[in-house]
Write a protein that holds these residues in place. Structure first.
Motif, mmCIF file in Angstrom:
data_model
loop_
_atom_site.group_PDB
_atom_site.id
_atom_site.type_symbol
_atom_site.label_atom_id
_atom_site.label_comp_id
_atom_site.label_asym_id
_atom_site.label_seq_id
_atom_site.Cartn_x
_atom_site.Cartn_y
_atom_site.Cartn_z
ATOM 1 N N UNK A 2 -18.923 -6.493 35.251
ATOM 2 C CA UNK A 2 -17.928 -5.874 34.406
ATOM 3 C C UNK A 2 -16.564 -6.425 34.775
ATOM 4 N N UNK A 3 -15.704 -6.431 33.795
ATOM 5 C CA UNK A 3 -14.318 -6.837 34.028
ATOM 6 C C UNK A 3 -13.437 -5.638 33.727
ATOM 7 N N UNK A 4 -12.428 -5.349 34.549
ATOM 8 C CA UNK A 4 -11.618 -4.156 34.359
ATOM 9 C C UNK A 4 -10.770 -4.232 33.117
ATOM 10 N N UNK A 5 -10.485 -3.103 32.541
ATOM 11 C CA UNK A 5 -9.606 -3.029 31.386
ATOM 12 C C UNK A 5 -8.243 -2.473 31.759
ATOM 13 N N UNK A 321 5.010 -12.090 9.516
ATOM 14 C CA UNK A 321 3.625 -11.640 9.517
ATOM 15 C C UNK A 321 3.089 -11.550 10.935
ATOM 16 N N UNK A 322 3.407 -12.543 11.760
ATOM 17 C CA UNK A 322 2.967 -12.544 13.143
ATOM 18 C C UNK A 322 3.560 -11.371 13.917
ATOM 19 N N UNK A 323 4.858 -11.158 13.773
ATOM 20 C CA UNK A 323 5.508 -10.056 14.480
ATOM 21 C C UNK A 323 4.905 -8.708 14.084
ATOM 22 N N UNK A 324 4.613 -8.538 12.795
ATOM 23 C CA UNK A 324 4.038 -7.285 12.322
ATOM 24 C C UNK A 324 2.643 -7.052 12.915
ATOM 25 N N UNK A 325 1.854 -8.118 13.036
ATOM 26 C CA UNK A 325 0.510 -7.987 13.607
ATOM 27 C C UNK A 325 0.582 -7.558 15.064
ATOM 28 N N UNK A 326 1.474 -8.164 15.818
ATOM 29 C CA UNK A 326 1.623 -7.800 17.229
ATOM 30 C C UNK A 326 2.003 -6.333 17.359
ATOM 31 N N UNK A 327 2.947 -5.902 16.540
ATOM 32 C CA UNK A 327 3.406 -4.510 16.600
ATOM 33 C C UNK A 327 2.285 -3.543 16.264
ATOM 34 N N UNK A 328 1.474 -3.875 15.268
ATOM 35 C CA UNK A 328 0.428 -2.971 14.816
ATOM 36 C C UNK A 328 -0.757 -2.911 15.774
ATOM 37 N N UNK A 329 -1.082 -4.018 16.429
ATOM 38 C CA UNK A 329 -2.287 -4.086 17.251
ATOM 39 C C UNK A 329 -2.062 -3.591 18.674
ATOM 40 N N UNK A 330 -0.859 -3.799 19.201
ATOM 41 C CA UNK A 330 -0.602 -3.478 20.600
ATOM 42 C C UNK A 330 -0.735 -1.978 20.847
ATOM 43 N N UNK A 331 -1.537 -1.650 21.839
ATOM 44 C CA UNK A 331 -1.730 -0.254 22.209
ATOM 45 C C UNK A 331 -2.737 0.480 21.365
ATOM 46 N N UNK A 332 -3.248 -0.162 20.323
ATOM 47 C CA UNK A 332 -4.227 0.479 19.444
ATOM 48 C C UNK A 332 -5.581 -0.221 19.570
ATOM 49 N N UNK A 333 -5.586 -1.503 19.283
ATOM 50 C CA UNK A 333 -6.827 -2.278 19.364
ATOM 51 C C UNK A 333 -6.837 -3.246 20.551
ATOM 52 N N UNK A 334 -5.659 -3.571 21.056
ATOM 53 C CA UNK A 334 -5.528 -4.447 22.213
ATOM 54 C C UNK A 334 -4.355 -3.961 23.048
ATOM 55 N N UNK A 548 -24.886 4.928 25.849
ATOM 56 C CA UNK A 548 -23.431 4.935 25.840
ATOM 57 C C UNK A 548 -22.901 4.457 24.488
ATOM 58 N N UNK A 549 -21.688 4.864 24.174
ATOM 59 C CA UNK A 549 -21.047 4.405 22.952
ATOM 60 C C UNK A 549 -20.372 3.061 23.211
ATOM 61 N N UNK A 550 -20.605 2.107 22.319
ATOM 62 C CA UNK A 550 -19.998 0.791 22.466
ATOM 63 C C UNK A 550 -18.513 0.876 22.155
ATOM 64 N N UNK A 551 -17.685 0.291 23.019
ATOM 65 C CA UNK A 551 -16.226 0.315 22.876
ATOM 66 C C UNK A 551 -15.736 -1.107 22.592
ATOM 67 N N UNK A 552 -15.441 -1.435 21.332
ATOM 68 C CA UNK A 552 -15.011 -2.808 21.016
ATOM 69 C C UNK A 552 -13.749 -3.217 21.771
ATOM 70 N N UNK A 553 -12.801 -2.293 21.928
ATOM 71 C CA UNK A 553 -11.564 -2.647 22.620
ATOM 72 C C UNK A 553 -11.853 -3.038 24.066
ATOM 73 N N UNK A 554 -12.723 -2.315 24.723
ATOM 74 C CA UNK A 554 -13.072 -2.649 26.105
ATOM 75 C C UNK A 554 -13.834 -3.969 26.165
ATOM 76 N N UNK A 555 -14.712 -4.205 25.188
ATOM 77 C CA UNK A 555 -15.443 -5.479 25.158
ATOM 78 C C UNK A 555 -14.485 -6.654 25.016
ATOM 79 N N UNK A 556 -13.537 -6.534 24.101
ATOM 80 C CA UNK A 556 -12.586 -7.625 23.898
ATOM 81 C C UNK A 556 -11.738 -7.850 25.149
#
Length: 587
Positions: A2-5, A321-334, A548-556
């Motif tokens: 395992x790798x830590x998150x 577009x790039x800046x908006x993606x970073x803002x939307x994803x950070x802390x939610x999906x990554x 266990x429930x699969x956690x995509x964010x942890x997998x990534x």
């Protein structure tokens, strides 16, 4: 394994880390262009030795490192990954060297013809000292060209010459850099230089050195063009296909995995049909129940709200577009580290049609950058086509992937953080990221979704073309165009790509030439995506089997924390099946 998150205490470097770090130091000494690309200072004034002696030194360094690794014992899971990844990558370096792949390297996109010019795009230019480095590197460029010619000549004497198509393309590129309007001329006289060089006596001397260096660089490219046209082209084979044996080696190189090429070709055809069917369903939702994909494309292209005029509008839209993606994803999906939140979108100084990413420097003083090399005849752009490209090159694609590795200084050695790059891992992740953004709801607009599918269709089509042409496989009946020979070739590939790639013909022509001259690289995107998805599905199945429930964010997070490694190593690391040379587990 395992790798830590979450952040962990700094890891004490191991003996294997020391071997990896020492190899990086050797690599940047032997190849100063790599040092510049990695942002490692102290080498920006130098050029590599591309002669047979220089290439032999590169191979000797790989062999010596492999011997050192044979005597090393892994102490933890990080070491296990480093050991497996370095053995796989450096072993291939030696195989490629012994197969003359480095001596004969010549194509329209990834060889010294481009590398010796492209490095100037990422060189620091903000100080007088930086421009002194530019002048010194320009002065050293002719020697690098001479060494490259020596290697091409040596490979030719052994019967290894690139296809005539690639030689002609590189003649054109070299002639362009040799001309009065060469990049080198505009570079040393451009705004970046004028902003730093203040007209003082010392700066006037430096300006003279820069002008002389540009002249020498142009002259060197002129000699290269003459050599390619007059000496190498007469020896070049007309056939583009490289054959199964060579293609198998190159496929392994780009994937970091060995795949069944015939099965992969059949899968590529099936995947293309699947994507076309999905595109057709979306097209009907856009343009009506009887509409074709072409009808939907025409409707979207005619919408002024989806058009951009000129490269500056394109650059601004990319950045937004790039800046908006970073803002939307950070802390939610990554979880995106602060230095990685900066991505610069750039219009490249070249006009080849390529779109690419350059990673941040080791200290992030040079940010990650997305580059768009726009052909001269392309002046308008459609946002519905290109949003997926921003996600591919930016976040969650290459920029997140590279940035998270570079920032992992407390865990990964410098080879893992900076120097290891596997196309199937990197491009596969970026294509996986495009589809992931659709799954996360960022491509719900029907035009954007059609654009994402358009990009996926291109990547599936080139699996078919690349493997089909280079292995001489039979083309489906509908793509034979009445030819007597049923096997794929460039003549069959051209109408096939035009039917499946929704891009200007200049882009499509560049793409086809690239596939023909860089065997195995183009399929690494879609095949890499396939292997990434298989790794995710295996992780999901393992979690569900354990209740266990699969956690995509942890997998990534786990997967990206490994850095860029071969796809077989990736899957082994995620599954916990890597072992040391004696077959034991980490101690």
């Amino acid at each position: 394994m395992t790798a830590p998150t979450t952040p962990q205490p700094p890891r004490t470097p191991s003996a294997i880390d020391e071997i990896a770090d020492a190899y990086v130091r050797t690599v940047v000494e032997l190849n100063p262009l790599a040092a510049t690309m990695l942002g490692i200072p102290g080498h920006d004034h130098l050029m590599p030795d591309l002669s047979p002696a220089g290439l032999a030194a590169d191979a000797d360094a790989a062999r010596a490192t492999l011997r050192a690794l044979d005597d090393a014992t892994p102490v933890d899971d990080v070491d296990l990954v480093t050991l497996a990844a370095m053995r796989e990558r450096l072993g291939l370096e030696v195989e490629l060297y012994e197969a003359d792949e480095f001596h004969a390297r010549l194509n329209n996109i990834a060889c010294p013809v481009q590398d010796l010019r492209d490095v100037f795009d990422v060189m620091p230019t903000g100080t007088v000292e930086a421009w002194e480095n530019v002048a010194a590197r320009l002065a050293a460029l002719p020697g690098a060209v001479d060494g490259y010619v020596e290697s091409l000549r040596a490979a030719a004497a052994r019967g290894h010459v690139a296809a005539a198509r690639q030689v002609r393309l590189c003649v054109e590129q070299a002639r362009e850099q040799a001309g009065d309007e060469s990049f080198f001329t505009s570079f040393v006289r451009g705004e970046s230089a004028r902003a730093v060089l203040d007209g003082s006596a010392a700066c006037q001397l430096l300006e003279g050195s820069l002008e002389a260096g540009a002249r020498e660089a142009r002259a060197a490219y002129g000699r290269l063009a003459d050599f390619l046209a007059d000496e190498l082209l007469p020896q070049a084979p007309a056939q583009d296909a490289v054959g199964r044996e060579r293609y198998t080696l190159l496929s392994r190189t780009f994937l970091g995995a060995e795949v069944d090429l015939d099965e992969t070709y059949a899968w590529g055809l099936a995947e293309l049909d699947r994507i076309v069917a999905e595109q057709e369903e979306v097209a009907r939702r856009i343009a009506g129940p009887d509409a074709s994909v072409e009808d939907a494309v025409a409707l979207l292209d005619a919408d002024p709200a989806l058009q951009l005029d000129g490269t500056q509008a394109l650059r601004a839209w990319m950045q937004e577009t790039s800046d908006a993606a970073i803002e939307a994803l950070d802390g939610v999906h990554f979880t995106i580290p602060e230095p990685v939140r900066t991505l610069e979108c750039m219009i490249a100084p070249t006009q080849t049609g390529g779109i690419y990413y350059t990673p941040p420097s080791d200290d992030f003083s040079r940010p990650g950058r997305m580059w768009w090399s726009v052909p001269a005849d392309v002046t308008t752009f459609n946002t519905w086509r290109e949003k997926t490209t921003v996600y591919h090159e930016g976040v969650p694609g290459h920029h997140l992937q590279f940035g998270q590795a570079v920032v992992a200084r407390e865990t990964l050695n410098s080879w893992r953080r900076l120097a290891c790059w596997v196309s199937g891992h990197g491009e596969g992740w970026a294509l996986y990221a495009e589809r992931l953004m659709a799954d996360l709801g960022f491509m719900d607009d029907l035009g954007d979704r059609l654009g994402m599918l358009d990009a996926q269709r291109l990547r599936a089509a080139r699996v078919v073309v690349d493997i089909g042409v280079h292995l001489g496989l039979e083309a489906p009946e509908r793509w034979r165009a009445g030819a007597d020979d049923p096997r794929w070739d460039a003549d069959k590939a051209w109408p096939f790509l035009l039917a499946n790639v929704n891009m200007p013909e200049s882009f499509v022509r560049f793409e086809l030439d690239r596939y023909l001259g860089w065997p195995g690289q183009a399929p690494s995107y879609k095949v890499g995506q396939r292997l990434w998805e298989q790794a995710r599905d295996e992780a999901r199945a393992t979690a569900e089997a354990a209740g266990e429930e699969f956690d995509p964010r942890a997998f990534h997070a786990r997967a990206l924390a490994l850095g860029s490694v071969g796809l077989d190593v990736l899957r082994g690391a995620l599954a916990g099946t890597l072992a040391d040379a004696d077959g034991g587990a980490a101690r």
